[in-house]
Design a protein around this motif. Structure first.
Motif, mmCIF file in Angstrom:
data_model
loop_
_atom_site.group_PDB
_atom_site.id
_atom_site.type_symbol
_atom_site.label_atom_id
_atom_site.label_comp_id
_atom_site.label_asym_id
_atom_site.label_seq_id
_atom_site.Cartn_x
_atom_site.Cartn_y
_atom_site.Cartn_z
ATOM 1 N N GLY A 1 52.069 44.503 50.550
ATOM 2 C CA GLY A 1 52.454 44.501 49.147
ATOM 3 C C GLY A 1 52.529 45.847 48.475
ATOM 4 N N LEU A 2 52.675 46.932 49.230
ATOM 5 C CA LEU A 2 52.759 48.253 48.613
ATOM 6 C C LEU A 2 54.148 48.854 48.791
ATOM 7 C CD1 LEU A 2 49.328 49.771 49.703
ATOM 8 C CD2 LEU A 2 49.907 48.638 47.561
ATOM 9 N N ASP A 3 55.147 47.999 48.959
ATOM 10 C CA ASP A 3 56.492 48.480 49.242
ATOM 11 C C ASP A 3 57.115 49.195 48.049
ATOM 12 O OD1 ASP A 3 56.251 47.305 51.711
ATOM 13 O OD2 ASP A 3 57.119 45.411 51.053
ATOM 14 N N ASP A 4 56.866 48.661 46.861
ATOM 15 C CA ASP A 4 57.520 49.174 45.661
ATOM 16 C C ASP A 4 56.522 49.949 44.830
ATOM 17 O OD1 ASP A 4 58.984 49.705 43.456
ATOM 18 O OD2 ASP A 4 59.397 47.619 42.899
ATOM 19 N N VAL A 5 56.530 51.275 44.979
ATOM 20 C CA VAL A 5 55.558 52.095 44.251
ATOM 21 C C VAL A 5 55.861 52.124 42.762
ATOM 22 C CG1 VAL A 5 55.033 53.547 46.226
ATOM 23 C CG2 VAL A 5 56.889 54.202 44.687
ATOM 24 N N ASP A 6 57.062 51.702 42.371
ATOM 25 C CA ASP A 6 57.429 51.679 40.968
ATOM 26 C C ASP A 6 56.990 50.398 40.265
ATOM 27 O OD1 ASP A 6 58.635 54.130 41.223
ATOM 28 O OD2 ASP A 6 60.624 53.306 41.606
ATOM 29 N N SER A 7 56.515 49.428 41.027
ATOM 30 C CA SER A 7 56.206 48.117 40.463
ATOM 31 C C SER A 7 54.773 48.053 39.972
ATOM 32 C CB SER A 7 56.431 47.029 41.513
ATOM 33 O OG SER A 7 55.934 45.797 41.069
ATOM 34 N N THR A 8 54.572 47.418 38.819
ATOM 35 C CA THR A 8 53.211 47.163 38.336
ATOM 36 C C THR A 8 52.639 45.937 39.008
ATOM 37 O OG1 THR A 8 53.769 48.121 36.196
ATOM 38 C CG2 THR A 8 51.819 46.747 36.282
ATOM 39 N N LEU A 9 53.466 44.899 39.207
ATOM 40 C CA LEU A 9 52.950 43.629 39.704
ATOM 41 C C LEU A 9 52.662 43.640 41.188
ATOM 42 C CD1 LEU A 9 55.129 41.043 37.768
ATOM 43 C CD2 LEU A 9 52.679 41.344 37.600
ATOM 44 N N LEU B 1 48.815 51.536 29.638
ATOM 45 C CA LEU B 1 49.065 51.664 31.069
ATOM 46 C C LEU B 1 48.363 50.527 31.801
ATOM 47 C CD1 LEU B 1 50.265 53.385 33.378
ATOM 48 C CD2 LEU B 1 48.109 54.673 33.398
ATOM 49 N N LEU B 2 49.086 49.815 32.690
ATOM 50 C CA LEU B 2 48.580 48.592 33.293
ATOM 51 C C LEU B 2 48.531 48.656 34.816
ATOM 52 C CD1 LEU B 2 50.551 45.940 31.182
ATOM 53 C CD2 LEU B 2 48.236 46.811 30.784
ATOM 54 N N ARG B 3 47.626 47.858 35.377
ATOM 55 C CA ARG B 3 47.631 47.535 36.804
ATOM 56 C C ARG B 3 48.414 46.237 37.053
ATOM 57 N NH1 ARG B 3 43.532 49.524 40.565
ATOM 58 N NH2 ARG B 3 43.481 51.751 40.171
ATOM 59 N N GLU B 4 48.273 45.288 36.128
ATOM 60 C CA GLU B 4 48.930 43.983 36.237
ATOM 61 C C GLU B 4 49.540 43.654 34.881
ATOM 62 O OE1 GLU B 4 50.116 41.213 38.735
ATOM 63 O OE2 GLU B 4 48.079 41.717 39.369
ATOM 64 N N LEU B 5 50.834 43.310 34.864
ATOM 65 C CA LEU B 5 51.524 43.060 33.604
ATOM 66 C C LEU B 5 50.979 41.835 32.877
ATOM 67 C CD1 LEU B 5 55.276 43.664 34.566
ATOM 68 C CD2 LEU B 5 53.774 45.177 33.264
ATOM 69 N N GLU B 6 51.237 41.770 31.572
ATOM 70 C CA GLU B 6 50.864 40.599 30.780
ATOM 71 C C GLU B 6 51.546 39.358 31.346
ATOM 72 O OE1 GLU B 6 50.806 43.993 27.637
ATOM 73 O OE2 GLU B 6 52.279 43.325 29.107
ATOM 74 N N HIS B 7 50.779 38.286 31.485
ATOM 75 C CA HIS B 7 51.354 37.048 32.005
ATOM 76 C C HIS B 7 50.467 35.863 31.652
ATOM 77 C CE1 HIS B 7 48.420 38.173 35.101
ATOM 78 N NE2 HIS B 7 48.414 36.893 35.479
ATOM 79 N N VAL B 8 51.034 34.669 31.780
ATOM 80 C CA VAL B 8 50.302 33.412 31.651
ATOM 81 C C VAL B 8 50.370 32.712 32.992
ATOM 82 C CG1 VAL B 8 50.239 31.158 30.512
ATOM 83 C CG2 VAL B 8 50.807 33.192 29.188
ATOM 84 N N VAL C 1 45.785 43.248 33.345
ATOM 85 C CA VAL C 1 44.783 44.171 33.875
ATOM 86 C C VAL C 1 45.233 45.587 33.525
ATOM 87 C CG1 VAL C 1 43.593 45.056 35.911
ATOM 88 C CG2 VAL C 1 44.176 42.621 35.767
ATOM 89 N N VAL C 2 44.407 46.308 32.789
ATOM 90 C CA VAL C 2 44.741 47.685 32.425
ATOM 91 C C VAL C 2 44.386 48.618 33.578
ATOM 92 C CG1 VAL C 2 44.417 47.211 29.975
ATOM 93 C CG2 VAL C 2 42.505 48.113 31.319
ATOM 94 N N GLU C 3 44.987 49.800 33.555
ATOM 95 C CA GLU C 3 44.740 50.782 34.609
ATOM 96 C C GLU C 3 43.290 51.249 34.585
ATOM 97 O OE1 GLU C 3 45.786 53.130 37.899
ATOM 98 O OE2 GLU C 3 46.803 51.468 36.906
ATOM 99 N N VAL C 4 42.685 51.328 35.769
ATOM 100 C CA VAL C 4 41.333 51.878 35.919
ATOM 101 C C VAL C 4 41.390 52.962 36.993
ATOM 102 C CG1 VAL C 4 40.098 49.809 35.166
ATOM 103 C CG2 VAL C 4 40.751 50.039 37.571
ATOM 104 N N PRO C 5 40.492 53.953 36.936
ATOM 105 C CA PRO C 5 40.584 55.103 37.839
ATOM 106 C C PRO C 5 39.896 54.897 39.188
ATOM 107 C CG PRO C 5 38.870 55.496 36.238
ATOM 108 C CD PRO C 5 39.484 54.166 35.880
ATOM 109 N N TYR C 6 39.922 53.690 39.701
ATOM 110 C CA TYR C 6 39.288 53.414 40.987
ATOM 111 C C TYR C 6 39.991 52.222 41.635
ATOM 112 C CZ TYR C 6 36.866 50.056 37.937
ATOM 113 O OH TYR C 6 36.575 49.081 37.015
#
Length: 366
Positions: free
Chosen positions: A122-130, A246-253, A310-315
């Motif tokens: 799942g790391l194919d798209d470095v531009d993707s948040t999801l 800045l997010l790790r995971e976009l807003e969603h339901v 999920v917001v961006e975290v430094p770890y």
């Protein structure tokens, strides 16, 4: 906190009248203060044993929390160690890629037949948040019977696809292999028990006795072990359209019933009164439970299907998500009151819905 106790005592009326000496202590236990910004201090915290034993006193607390916030916590889970799960997750994701490739889904390793259960880099798209995450997906099946239906019967093919068995890592460390499988088989059952007990609770609270029958089977329930690596680059796709965060995971339901473990990782935020606020972590011995749009429609939108992110975290961040959906043949076209659901405009049963949900994933092997 005193004002909250008084308000909740009034809300719970009849229940309080029958147990007046007990309720203040009970409320303090189920709604303790959290080390957060205060927005979610009164989210319900329900003891696992009471939830699983169908103790009716938990129902109004769950109902209140789900209506107001869209989630609650299950605490005091016996013989459960979040730390043990986290350690096994970390060890698996640290394995050499050649070992993990043996359990990769077929879209990443065409030599494998497992299409959904197993490892997704799942790391194919470095531009993707999801999609910038590693996932190991676990389901309810360890074996599956041979396909004996007609290849022309789309639903029978789909039913077979949804019973895809688990795959498990095989390394030169038999202790690790055995422990990994056993720990997450137990973890899967714990979460499934929580999700089904939650359905029973809201069926009582909302007086919808037929609701649990839709979840008697769970052919495509799933538990995902997730690793979110630290990003090496940032771009515009990673920022929230809602408030620029800045997010790790976009807003969603979500769609179905979710049982979530965040361990002690920060980052999860839930929308409340048009503002995102930090949700307390699940820690070492708890789960967070929320409901998704598909299930909320079935219960006539009586609860809140909470929007979260999920917001961006430094770890490097780890979490486990478990999703309980209705049975394959469950009618999702009508709500408990008989109204057509949003899904009902296109689908009659959950099996039809899951086919489109899986999208382009090719599952059929025989």
């Amino acid at each position: 906190m005193a004002k909250s106790v008084v308000a909740l005592t009034l809300v719970l009326g009849i229940f309080v009248a029958s147990t007046s000496a007990f309720v203040p202590t009970l409320i303090e236990k189920l709604w303790p203060g959290q080390e957060s910004d205060g927005v979610f201090d009164t989210v319900a915290r329900i003891p696992y044993s009471d939830l699983l034993n169908d103790n009716p006193y938990v129902d109004p607390f769950i109902l209140h929390s789900m209506k107001r916030y869209g989630f609650f916590y299950v605490v005091d889970v016996p013989e459960y160690s979040a730390l043990e799960e986290l350690e096994y997750m970390q060890k698996f994701f640290e394995l050499p890629e050649e070992l993990k490739s043996d359990v990769e889904i077929s879209s990443h390793n065409p030599e494998n037949k497992n299409a959904y259960r197993g490892y997704c880099p799942g790391l194919d798209d470095v531009d993707s948040t999801l999609q910038y995450k590693n996932v190991f997906n676990i389901g309810p099946h360890e074996v599956r019977a041979p396909f004996t239906g007609s290849l022309d019967d789309a639903l029978e093919k789909l039913r077979y696809e949804c019973s895809e068995p688990n795959v498990w890592p095989t390394t030169d460390n038999c202790t690790f292999d055995k422990g990994f499988k056993e720990v997450f088989q137990v973890g899967f059952e714990l979460r499934r028990n929580v999700a089904r007990a939650f359905i029973r609770s809201i069926s009582r609270a909302l007086e919808m006795p037929n609701l649990p029958s839709l979840f008697n089977e769970d052919e495509f329930s799933a538990m995902g072990l997730r690793k979110y690596p630290v990003r090496e680059q940032i771009n515009a796709n990673m920022y929230s359209d809602f408030d620029g965060t800045l997010l790790r995971e976009l807003e969603h339901v979500d769609s179905t019933v979710t049982v979530l473990s965040t361990f002690n990782n920060d980052g999860l935020e839930a929308l409340y009164k048009n503002q995102y606020s930090k949700a307390p972590v699940t820690g070492d011995n708890a789960f967070l439970v929320n409901i998704g749009k598909l299930v909320d429609d079935i219960i006539d939108n009586q609860l809140t299907s909470v929007r979260h992110r999920v917001v961006e975290v430094p770890y490097t961040r780890y979490s486990i998500t478990y999703f309980l959906g209705p049975a394959f043949d469950a009618d999702i076209s009508r709500s408990m009151s008989g109204k057509m659901t949003e899904a009902g405009h296109k689908y009659r049963i959950f099996g039809e819905w899951i086919k489109d949900y899986l999208g382009a994933i090719e599952l059929f092997y025989y």
